[in-house]
Scaffold this active site. Sequence first.
Site, PDB file in Angstrom:
ATOM      1  N   TYR A  73      39.981  53.500  13.665  1.00  0.00           N
ATOM      2  CA  TYR A  73      40.630  53.628  14.983  1.00  0.00           C
ATOM      3  C   TYR A  73      39.874  54.626  15.849  1.00  0.00           C
ATOM      4  CZ  TYR A  73      44.364  53.631  18.424  1.00  0.00           C
ATOM      5  OH  TYR A  73      45.076  53.479  19.586  1.00  0.00           O
ATOM      6  N   PHE A 125      32.869  38.686  44.128  1.00  0.00           N
ATOM      7  CA  PHE A 125      33.150  37.900  42.931  1.00  0.00           C
ATOM      8  C   PHE A 125      34.668  37.899  42.732  1.00  0.00           C
ATOM      9  CE2 PHE A 125      33.969  37.140  38.461  1.00  0.00           C
ATOM     10  CZ  PHE A 125      33.473  35.847  38.416  1.00  0.00           C
ATOM     11  N   THR A 126      35.175  36.814  42.185  1.00  0.00           N
ATOM     12  CA  THR A 126      36.632  36.591  42.141  1.00  0.00           C
ATOM     13  C   THR A 126      37.401  37.774  41.544  1.00  0.00           C
ATOM     14  OG1 THR A 126      36.303  35.404  40.066  1.00  0.00           O
ATOM     15  CG2 THR A 126      36.436  34.071  42.065  1.00  0.00           C
ATOM     16  N   ASP A 216      27.213  45.650  39.169  1.00  0.00           N
ATOM     17  CA  ASP A 216      27.741  44.675  38.208  1.00  0.00           C
ATOM     18  C   ASP A 216      26.558  44.155  37.408  1.00  0.00           C
ATOM     19  OD1 ASP A 216      28.529  42.296  36.943  1.00  0.00           O
ATOM     20  OD2 ASP A 216      30.126  41.953  38.401  1.00  0.00           O
ATOM     21  N   LYS A 259      28.054  37.706  29.069  1.00  0.00           N
ATOM     22  CA  LYS A 259      26.976  36.923  29.687  1.00  0.00           C
ATOM     23  C   LYS A 259      25.637  37.289  29.031  1.00  0.00           C
ATOM     24  CE  LYS A 259      30.326  36.645  33.005  1.00  0.00           C
ATOM     25  NZ  LYS A 259      31.653  37.262  32.893  1.00  0.00           N
ATOM     26  N   ARG A 383      33.492  26.485  42.811  1.00  0.00           N
ATOM     27  CA  ARG A 383      33.192  27.754  43.460  1.00  0.00           C
ATOM     28  C   ARG A 383      33.180  27.463  44.965  1.00  0.00           C
ATOM     29  NH1 ARG A 383      35.236  30.826  40.109  1.00  0.00           N
ATOM     30  NH2 ARG A 383      34.050  31.638  38.388  1.00  0.00           N
ATOM     31  N   PHE A 451      42.271  29.550  40.828  1.00  0.00           N
ATOM     32  CA  PHE A 451      41.497  28.416  40.314  1.00  0.00           C
ATOM     33  C   PHE A 451      41.719  28.189  38.827  1.00  0.00           C
ATOM     34  CE2 PHE A 451      38.350  31.219  38.403  1.00  0.00           C
ATOM     35  CZ  PHE A 451      38.484  32.365  39.177  1.00  0.00           C
TER      36      PHE A 451
END
Length: 470
Positions: A73, A125-126, A216, A259, A383, A451
């Site tokens: 932990y 970006f969303t 990002d 990614k 998109r 979406f």
Amino acid sequence: MTIPHPVEPWRVKTVEAIRQTDRAYREHALREAGWNPTLLRSEDVAVDLFTDSGTSAMSDRQWAVLMQGDEAYAGARSFYLLRQEVRAHYGFEHVVPVHQGRAGENIVSQLLIRPGHHVAGNMYFTSTRAHQERNGAVFHDVIIDEAHDPTSEHPFKGDVDPAKLRAFIKKHGPDAIPYLSIGATVNMAGGQPISLASLATVREIADAHSLPVVLDTARAVENAYFIKQRESGWADTSIADILRAMCDLADVAIMSAKKDSMVNIGGWIGIRDPDLAERARALVLLYEGLHTYGGMAGRDMEALAQGIVESVREENIAARIGQVAYLGHRLIDAGVPVVRPIGGHCVCVDALATLPHISREEFPAQTLVAALYADTGIRGVERGALSAGRDPVTGENRYPPLEFVRLAIPRRVYTQTHMDVVADSVIRLHTRREQIVRGLEFTHEPPHLRFFQARFRPLGGDSIFDSDTV
Ligand code: PLI
């Protein structure tokens, strides 16, 4: 110009079966899913290009190190390994693990944004904008105009327009601006890179007004590859060094490791300022878990640390971008309108050019996503206006200039045959695009990131296709 498919710098060790379906089955599944392929079961999808996020294939080394995960932990060895690799490759002293990118966005937005603030960036970006808005900020797009033009061949469509950025700062004043929000690559522009020159200009402008830069880094390695290929002076620098040069220009990084780093789950926040890092750790405790695992298992952190190392290998990134380019150029050769130049993680079919007879209010890109699945079993994602959502103040739909079907390619998952099947299918649908006669209207519209879970019905008929379509 046809370009060759790259030789994959890997061979396949484990396989997953793909189920074949026929058109009648897929139309039924699509209706059950409210004409939103996001709501399909993945076993009903032949080639899943919904996202490149968390869908990559891990290497044998990544699978092997899972067994070394320290599941303590507190103080897990796996955290210190992850921190070491993030420090080495991205250069941030403080590393706060989170379970995925939007958890980092939540924490950074809560720490820095207050109601009445304004944030500028190279296209929204969303999830990033959703968290900025939830915390009371208004997002302003300061990307270059070329980014909004699908036909522009500008090599760095992710660049910031310095005149727009300066005008933004002048208008709102530095006190109302918590940070600049920079993406590399820019997902909503079609995976387009930002140049190092533009990043340096952003840094300069930020410094002149004492503003932090939040980068990002979800696809920063892919961005580094484009810099190496296209920006003068960087051809002989390694991807790893270009990545560091990019990150050196930022104060904070938010990473969705699903990614570039080729893991199925994971992320981190990279911070230079020790006080901000301490406050981020305090929020991680509330939302994610202890600051030495942050919502990841120890084994996830092991796989992520290994994925970072693999992500910057030149042969890996070249093959990854080369595969996306191969698919993109097959479509270009056949006259399918796609966002140019081909981006890092996806090929984007321009829905406005494909379905000019379907109005923006009827969501042409979502309609094309649905048609593509019914026709071919391939799943992409919208998109465009659906992803853009509603303006939180006026409640009106936002209509971004770009409206496309994104075909995102998972890393190390599909072969050249799959790319050819996708190309053949998209080209075939394109030649019969006049058979798509109706757009969609909502039967259910969720309040956030609509979406993902929206449901639709064809507007003015039973199907989006004409009655002759089989
Ligand atoms: O999906 P997350 O929460 O790990 O990451 C959110 C996120 C942040 N920034 C960028 C540029 C993204 O692309 C991103 C997630 N992208 C997804 C899921 C995509 O399909 O593109």
